[in-house]
Design an enzyme around this catalytic site. Structure first.
Site, PDB file in Angstrom:
ATOM      1  CB  VAL A  18      -0.983   0.004   1.190  1.00 52.61           C
ATOM      2  CG1 VAL A  18      -1.758   1.315   1.257  1.00 52.61           C
ATOM      3  CG2 VAL A  18      -1.960  -1.169   1.077  1.00 52.61           C
ATOM      4  CB  SER A  44      11.964  -1.589   4.932  1.00 53.42           C
ATOM      5  OG  SER A  44      11.262  -2.782   5.103  1.00 53.42           O
ATOM      6  CB  CYS A 134      -9.631  -3.252   1.083  1.00 55.62           C
ATOM      7  SG  CYS A 134      -9.140  -4.657   2.107  1.00 55.62           S
ATOM      8  CE  LYS A 218     -10.567  -5.828  10.276  1.00 58.09           C
ATOM      9  NZ  LYS A 218      -9.410  -6.106   9.392  1.00 58.09           N
ATOM     10  NE  ARG A 240      -6.645 -13.506   2.492  1.00 57.78           N
ATOM     11  CZ  ARG A 240      -6.509 -12.249   2.871  1.00 57.78           C
ATOM     12  NH1 ARG A 240      -6.590 -11.271   1.982  1.00 57.78           N
ATOM     13  NH2 ARG A 240      -6.313 -11.948   4.135  1.00 57.78           N
ATOM     14  CG  HIS A 247     -10.590  -7.418  -1.882  1.00 53.78           C
ATOM     15  ND1 HIS A 247      -9.435  -8.112  -2.122  1.00 53.78           N
ATOM     16  CD2 HIS A 247     -10.460  -6.898  -0.625  1.00 53.78           C
ATOM     17  CE1 HIS A 247      -8.629  -8.019  -1.059  1.00 53.78           C
ATOM     18  NE2 HIS A 247      -9.234  -7.280  -0.134  1.00 53.78           N
TER      19      HIS A 247
HETATM   20  O1  L14 Z   1      -8.449  -3.994   8.111  1.00 54.76           O
HETATM   21  O2  L14 Z   1      -5.732  -9.561   5.191  1.00 54.76           O
HETATM   22  O3  L14 Z   1      -7.384  -2.792   6.741  1.00 54.76           O
HETATM   23  O4  L14 Z   1      -6.696  -8.836   3.391  1.00 54.76           O
HETATM   24  C1  L14 Z   1      -7.130  -5.118   5.249  1.00 54.76           C
HETATM   25  C2  L14 Z   1      -6.481  -6.303   4.608  1.00 54.76           C
HETATM   26  C3  L14 Z   1      -7.101  -6.308   7.443  1.00 54.76           C
HETATM   27  C4  L14 Z   1      -6.502  -7.499   6.751  1.00 54.76           C
HETATM   28  C5  L14 Z   1      -7.606  -3.873   7.236  1.00 54.76           C
HETATM   29  C6  L14 Z   1      -6.390  -8.721   4.571  1.00 54.76           C
HETATM   30  C7  L14 Z   1      -6.821  -5.047   6.713  1.00 54.76           C
HETATM   31  C8  L14 Z   1      -6.929  -7.520   5.306  1.00 54.76           C
END
Ligand code: L14
Length: 341
Positions: A18, A44, A134, A218, A240, A247
Site C-alpha cells: 500500500v 526496510s 478495503c 469490520k 480469501r 476483491h
Molecule cells: O483492516 O488480510 O485494513 O486482506 C485489510 C487487509 C485487514 C486485513 C484492514 C487482509 C486489513 C486484510
C-alpha cells in the site's frame, strides 16, 4: 501551477504494497507535494524508492520527527499506528491512517470521499482520519447511491478477497505454492492458516467471540458508521481466494422502497467512482483481472431478487490496493488540503 500551495508529506509503511501504491498515486495525480519523506521499519530502512524521477531513501520510523510535516499517510501494522499516529499528531502532522486501529473511535472520522466527505473536518478532534477496510470501501461506494434513493434495510455480503490484502509475503506464498504443487513438492503455510493455492479460505483476520472474523465485523460496523445509519443490518462472510489483486463481492440487499434492476443500473451509471459493467448476453461483468490497477469500483450482475419484497443482487469488484487503500487515502488528502489546510 505557479503559486499553488505545496505540502510536506510523509508515508509511513512506505515499503509495503500500500505504501508503494501511495507514492505512485501521489505522483500520478500530481498531488502538490513540496517534500516527501518515506518511513518504514528498521528492516526496510535504507531502501531506495523513486518519486517524480528523484531517488528517495527510506528512513527508519523509530527516530522519525514529524516536525514541519503537514500530512502523514500511514499504512504500517495497527500496532505501529497506535504509537506513531498520536506522535505525529502531537508534532502538528495530520494523519490519514489505513489500519483498523482508530476506525471505530467515535471522534475519529472514517471517510470514503464519494460517501461521507463532509466528515473530513472532524480530523480536528484527534488529528486523525481513518481509512476504512478495503472490502468496506468498495461496498459502500456501490451502496450509498442505492441507499439514498431506496433506503437499504439489510445487506448480505460474501467476499472473494485477493491475497494482496495480506501483503507482499502473502502474494509470494500464493505463487510459491502454485510452483511447488506443479513440481509435486511440499510447501509451508506461513502467512495463511491453510494452503491458498487452488483453495478458498473462509478466514480473514482473527476469529472473534461471536464466531465471525474480525474482517467480517469490520464490514458490519464500518458500513453503519460511513453511511451514518445504524439501522442498516449487515451480515458478512469474508473468504480469501487465490487471486493476486482485486476483491470481489456478491451483495444481496433489501430496501424499504420498491426498486427494479434497471433503476439501480441507471443510478449506478451516474454514481461517483462507479463503473457499471453489466451485459450478461455479451458475457460482460467485472472480474479482478480486469479491475486491478484501475481506480473505479466496478458493478455488474445487477438483478432483482424475487425471493423477498424489495431485493437486488450485485457483483462488485475493485482494486483493493488502490480504491481499497492507497487511492482512497490520497483522495482524502486531496479534500483535506482543498477544504481545510
Ligand atoms: O483492516 O488480510 O485494513 O486482506 C485489510 C487487509 C485487514 C486485513 C484492514 C487482509 C486489513 C486484510
Amino acid at each position: 501551477m505557479a503559486g499553488k500551495r505545496r505540502f510536506n508529506l510523509c508515508v509511513v509503511g512506505a515499503t509495503g504494497l500500500v505504501g508503494k501504491e501511495i507514492v505512485s498515486i501521489l505522483e500520478d495525480r500530481e498531488f502538490p507535494v513540496r517534500s516527501l519523506r518515506l518511513f518504514a521499519s528498521q528492516r526496510s530502512a535504507g531502501e531506495k524508492m523513486e518519486f517524480r524521477g528523484e531517488e528517495l531513501t527510506v528512513e527508519p520510523l523509530e527516530d522519525a520527527s514529524f516536525e514541519g510535516m503537514d500530512i502523514g499517510l500511514f499504512s504500517p501494522g495497527a500496532s505501529v499506528s497506535k504509537v506513531y499516529a498520536p506522535k505525529a499528531v502531537s508534532q502538528g502532522c495530520v494523519v490519514i491512517d489505513n489500519t483498523s486501529r482508530f476506525r471505530m473511535e467515535p471522534d475519529v472520522p472514517l471517510v470514503v470521499p464519494e460517501v461521507n466527505p463532509h466528515r473530513i473536518g472532524d480530523y480536528k478532534n484527534r488529528g486523525i482520519i481513518a481509512n476504512p477496510n478495503c472490502s468496506t470501501i468498495q461496498m459502500v461506494v456501490a451502496l450509498k447511491p442505492i441507499h439514498e434513493r431506496f433506503r437499504i434495510r439489510r445487506v448480505v455480503v460474501s467476499t472473494y478477497q485477493s491475497v494482496s490484502g495480506a501483503g507482499k509475503a502473502a502474494m509470494d506464498e500464493l505463487s510459491d505454492q502454485v510452483r511447488m504443487l506443479f513440481n509435486m513438492r511440499g510447501f509451508e503455510c506461513r502467512v495463511f492458516p491453510h494452503q491458498i493455492a487452488f483453495n478458498c479460505i473462509p478466514h480473514i483476520d482473527v476469529f472473534l467471540e461471536n464466531d465471525y472474523t474480525k474482517e467480517e465485523m469490520k464490514m458490519v460496523m464500518e458500513t453503519k458508521k460511513i453511511m451514518e445509519d445504524d439501522s442498516i443490518r449487515v451480515t458478512a462472510t469474508c473468504v480469501r481466494v487465490p487471486v493476486f489483486v482485486g476483491h470481489s463481492e456478491a451483495i444481496n440487499i433489501e430496501t424499504e422502497e420498491p426498486l427494479t434492476a434497471d433503476e439501480v443500473r441507471d443510478i449506478l451509471k451516474d454514481a461517483p467512482g462507479v463503473e457499471v459493467v453489466d451485459d450478461p448476453q455479451g458475457a460482460l461483468y467485472p472480474m479482478p483481472v480486469d479491475c486491478s490497477e484501475r481506480d473505479e469500483v466496478f458493478v455488474g450482475r445487477i438483478r432483482e431478487d424475487d425471493t423477498v419484497e424489495n431485493g437486488i443482487n450485485l457483483w462488485v469488484v475493485s482494486d483493493n490496493l488502490r480504491k481499497g487503500a492507497a487511492l482512497n487515502a490520497v483522495q482524502i488528502a486531496e479534500l483535506l488540503i482543498k477544504e481545510y489546510l
